[in-house]
Motif scaffolding. Structure first.
Motif, PDB file in Angstrom:
ATOM      1  N   GLU A 158       0.834  -1.209   0.000  1.00  0.00           N
ATOM      2  CA  GLU A 158       0.000   0.000   0.000  1.00  0.00           C
ATOM      3  C   GLU A 158       0.864   1.252   0.000  1.00  0.00           C
ATOM      4  O   GLU A 158       0.534   2.252  -0.660  1.00  0.00           O
ATOM      5  N   GLN A 159       1.964   1.225   0.750  1.00  0.00           N
ATOM      6  CA  GLN A 159       2.868   2.375   0.768  1.00  0.00           C
ATOM      7  C   GLN A 159       3.477   2.629  -0.607  1.00  0.00           C
ATOM      8  O   GLN A 159       3.510   3.766  -1.090  1.00  0.00           O
ATOM      9  N   LEU A 160       3.961   1.573  -1.220  1.00  0.00           N
ATOM     10  CA  LEU A 160       4.595   1.716  -2.530  1.00  0.00           C
ATOM     11  C   LEU A 160       3.616   2.233  -3.578  1.00  0.00           C
ATOM     12  O   LEU A 160       4.016   2.906  -4.529  1.00  0.00           O
ATOM     13  N   ALA A 161       2.333   1.934  -3.397  1.00  0.00           N
ATOM     14  CA  ALA A 161       1.318   2.354  -4.364  1.00  0.00           C
ATOM     15  C   ALA A 161       0.795   3.756  -4.101  1.00  0.00           C
ATOM     16  O   ALA A 161       0.086   4.320  -4.933  1.00  0.00           O
ATOM     17  N   SER A 162       1.149   4.332  -2.952  1.00  0.00           N
ATOM     18  CA  SER A 162       0.527   5.595  -2.535  1.00  0.00           C
ATOM     19  C   SER A 162       1.417   6.807  -2.825  1.00  0.00           C
ATOM     20  O   SER A 162       2.477   6.961  -2.205  1.00  0.00           O
ATOM     21  N   PRO A 163       0.993   7.707  -3.723  1.00  0.00           N
ATOM     22  CA  PRO A 163       1.745   8.950  -3.946  1.00  0.00           C
ATOM     23  C   PRO A 163       1.834   9.788  -2.679  1.00  0.00           C
ATOM     24  O   PRO A 163       2.854  10.418  -2.414  1.00  0.00           O
ATOM     25  N   LEU A 164       0.770   9.793  -1.878  1.00  0.00           N
ATOM     26  CA  LEU A 164       0.767  10.589  -0.656  1.00  0.00           C
ATOM     27  C   LEU A 164       1.787  10.049   0.347  1.00  0.00           C
ATOM     28  O   LEU A 164       2.486  10.818   1.009  1.00  0.00           O
ATOM     29  N   TRP A 165       1.891   8.715   0.438  1.00  0.00           N
ATOM     30  CA  TRP A 165       2.892   8.149   1.347  1.00  0.00           C
ATOM     31  C   TRP A 165       4.298   8.547   0.909  1.00  0.00           C
ATOM     32  O   TRP A 165       5.139   8.895   1.728  1.00  0.00           O
ATOM     33  N   ARG A 166       4.550   8.482  -0.388  1.00  0.00           N
ATOM     34  CA  ARG A 166       5.879   8.855  -0.879  1.00  0.00           C
ATOM     35  C   ARG A 166       6.177  10.315  -0.547  1.00  0.00           C
ATOM     36  O   ARG A 166       7.290  10.673  -0.155  1.00  0.00           O
ATOM     37  N   TYR A 167       5.180  11.175  -0.703  1.00  0.00           N
ATOM     38  CA  TYR A 167       5.364  12.591  -0.383  1.00  0.00           C
ATOM     39  C   TYR A 167       5.609  12.774   1.111  1.00  0.00           C
ATOM     40  O   TYR A 167       6.532  13.483   1.524  1.00  0.00           O
ATOM     41  N   ASN A 168       4.779  12.132   1.913  1.00  0.00           N
ATOM     42  CA  ASN A 168       4.910  12.273   3.364  1.00  0.00           C
ATOM     43  C   ASN A 168       6.260  11.763   3.852  1.00  0.00           C
ATOM     44  O   ASN A 168       6.889  12.357   4.738  1.00  0.00           O
ATOM     45  N   ASN A 169       6.710  10.655   3.295  1.00  0.00           N
ATOM     46  CA  ASN A 169       7.960  10.055   3.734  1.00  0.00           C
ATOM     47  C   ASN A 169       9.140  10.981   3.468  1.00  0.00           C
ATOM     48  O   ASN A 169      10.150  10.931   4.172  1.00  0.00           O
ATOM     49  N   ARG A 170       8.976  11.865   2.493  1.00  0.00           N
ATOM     50  CA  ARG A 170      10.074  12.742   2.122  1.00  0.00           C
ATOM     51  C   ARG A 170       9.908  14.146   2.651  1.00  0.00           C
ATOM     52  O   ARG A 170      10.856  14.775   3.098  1.00  0.00           O
ATOM     53  N   TRP A 171       8.670  14.666   2.610  1.00  0.00           N
ATOM     54  CA  TRP A 171       8.489  16.093   2.854  1.00  0.00           C
ATOM     55  C   TRP A 171       7.513  16.467   3.957  1.00  0.00           C
ATOM     56  O   TRP A 171       7.599  17.550   4.515  1.00  0.00           O
TER      57      TRP A 171
END
Length: 459
Positions: A138-151
């Motif tokens: 689910e994390q790998l599929a989520s653009p929001l997770w990727r954004y949150n993890n970085r910014w």
């Protein structure tokens, strides 16, 4: 259709959208970026369009209910002990080692723990077993997770004019900042949010002890100091035959520091030790706010300023630094925006007229300039940016008092200083070190600042 006529068409197209409609700007800006290249690389379709009802795999990809992933991508993110060291958390292999024909040896199914165990196989390579939790998929599929993890931090960024900043500026006392966790966190998060924060009541001697310089102590609480040719810290005082306009009493226009470095400082700190000068007010502006305003009213100029090369230099006093960069740099790896986030993400702004080098001659020739942007087109765009920047409503002005410390993001917040006059008693030829206007400064790398920010935000 020529490049300029295409841009004109897009400009008219933009006029049909209401101001503030970022999704519209995103569509048009992607078209603007497309004009830069003779050919383009197709981008993936919306992930939801490729979702299969059942988990399936083939020679190139695996489809889960959340998304479809390239086999090589999934193999690369394996975090088993053979792939990632449990102590250092560092990868044990190179992405280049992944066979392009890697694929599941058998059908992919979830086990009783809702984990997916995949045996990867490829011609000429040993089989490898990877396990992915449902949460990880689910994390790998989520653009929001990727954004949150970085910014995404506890408090997001806030664009401001003078009025907005006055209502949201973070200021804490030196003693609280140094001793209280919450006050320290407030300053760091406030600095990220608006790009500017203040500390008051710092000791008005250069050192807290024989070895500790006050502004360096404040900086080191956040991270490692960035040493430059000025040293770990420096004095901003009026000097005869100054090698930098900052060391005069002249008006210092809005600028950012050390843009002639390949990696300019991310954060600057200025500590006021003494100030009996007449004038010398400090002025700040949010370059991100100015740039996004320009995107709204004049997307052609905005686009021009993301591509046209500006060279900055420092050639004085035995030093010679040179670096070329555009006025506006975008985070081109920021994709899949959500409704909460602006599709066009600005990474940093580079504005420092006092330290601009002569332009290279080629930029005046449209047939050889990058992206065929003429020099005069750039000047018009530069003027458009400055016309917004120097609107008085954008400028936050304040006066340093002894003990004040300003912390600001050097690649976002522009700073300047009004002209000032020193009292006769502090004339440089006769002073005893009690300077009429004395600031002490230091720098932090942006990486050490973000590291502290992520740590404070629990990321």
């Amino acid at each position: 259709m020529s490049g300029l006529s295409s841009l004109s068409c897009l400009s008219r197209q933009l006029a049909l959208y209401r101001p503030g409609s970022w999704s519209a700007y995103s569509v048009i800006f992607k078209q603007l970026k497309g004009l830069r290249r003779c050919s383009t690389i197709p981008v993936a379709q919306n992930l939801q369009e490729t979702v299969n009802a059942q988990i399936s795999g083939n020679e190139y990809e695996i489809s889960f209910k959340e998304a479809t992933f390239d086999n090589a991508f999934l193999r690369d993110v394996c975090s088993c002990r053979k792939c990632v060291d449990t102590s250092t958390q560092q990868k044990r292999f190179s992405t280049g080692e992944i066979p392009l024909d890697v694929h599941p040896k058998s059908a992919v199914q979830a086990n009783e723990n809702k984990e997916y165990e995949i045996t990867w196989t490829a011609q000429g390579s040993e089989d490898h077993v990877s396990v992915y939790s449902q949460e990880r998929i689910e994390q790998l599929a989520s653009p929001l997770w990727r954004y949150n993890n970085r910014w995404r931090f506890t408090r997001d960024t806030m664009l401001w004019d003078a009025k907005t900043l006055k209502e949201n500026l973070v200021s804490r006392s030196y003693n609280d900042y140094m001793k209280e966790d919450e006050a320290f966190k407030d300053v760091v998060l406030g600095l990220y949010s608006t790009g500017l924060a203040f500390i008051t009541g710092a000791p008005t001697t250069e050192c807290t002890s024989d070895l500790e310089i006050v502004v360096e102590n404040i900086a080191r609480k956040i991270g490692y100091i960035k040493e430059t040719f000025y040293g770990t810290s420096w004095d901003v005082i009026t000097l005869p035959d100054a090698k930098n306009i900052a060391y005069t009493s002249e008006n210092l226009p809005l600028h950012m520091d050390l843009l002639y470095y390949e990696s300019p400082p991310g954060v600057q700190l200025l500590h006021c030790i003494a100030n009996s000068a007449e004038g010398g007010e400090s002025v700040y502006a949010d370059s991100f706010h100015v740039a996004y305003k320009l995107l709204e009213v004049d997307p052609i100029s905005f686009y021009t300023l993301t591509t046209f090369p500006i060279t900055f230099h420092y050639r004085n006093d035995g030093y010679h630094y040179v670096c070329t960069r555009p006025l506006i740099e975008l985070d081109n790896f920021y994709t899949n925006p959500t409704p909460e986030h602006v599709p066009v993400r600005i990474k940093c702004v580079n504005y420092s007229p006092p330290f601009q080098a002569p332009f290279e001659h080629f930029v005046t020739k449209s047939e050889t300039a990058e992206d065929h942007v003429e020099f005069r087109t750039f000047i018009r765009a530069f003027k458009a940016f400055e016309s917004i920047l120097y609107n008085t409503s954008e400028l936050f002005e304040t006066r340093f008092k002894p003990g004040d410390v300003a912390l600001f993001m050097n690649r976002r917040v522009l700073h300047s200083r009004r002209e000032f006059r020193l009292p006769p008693a502090t004339d440089r030829d006769n002073n005893d070190g009690n300077f009429g206007r004395w600031l002490k400064g230091t720098y932090l790398d942006i990486d050490s600042f973000y590291s502290k920010l992520r740590q404070l935000s629990g990321l």
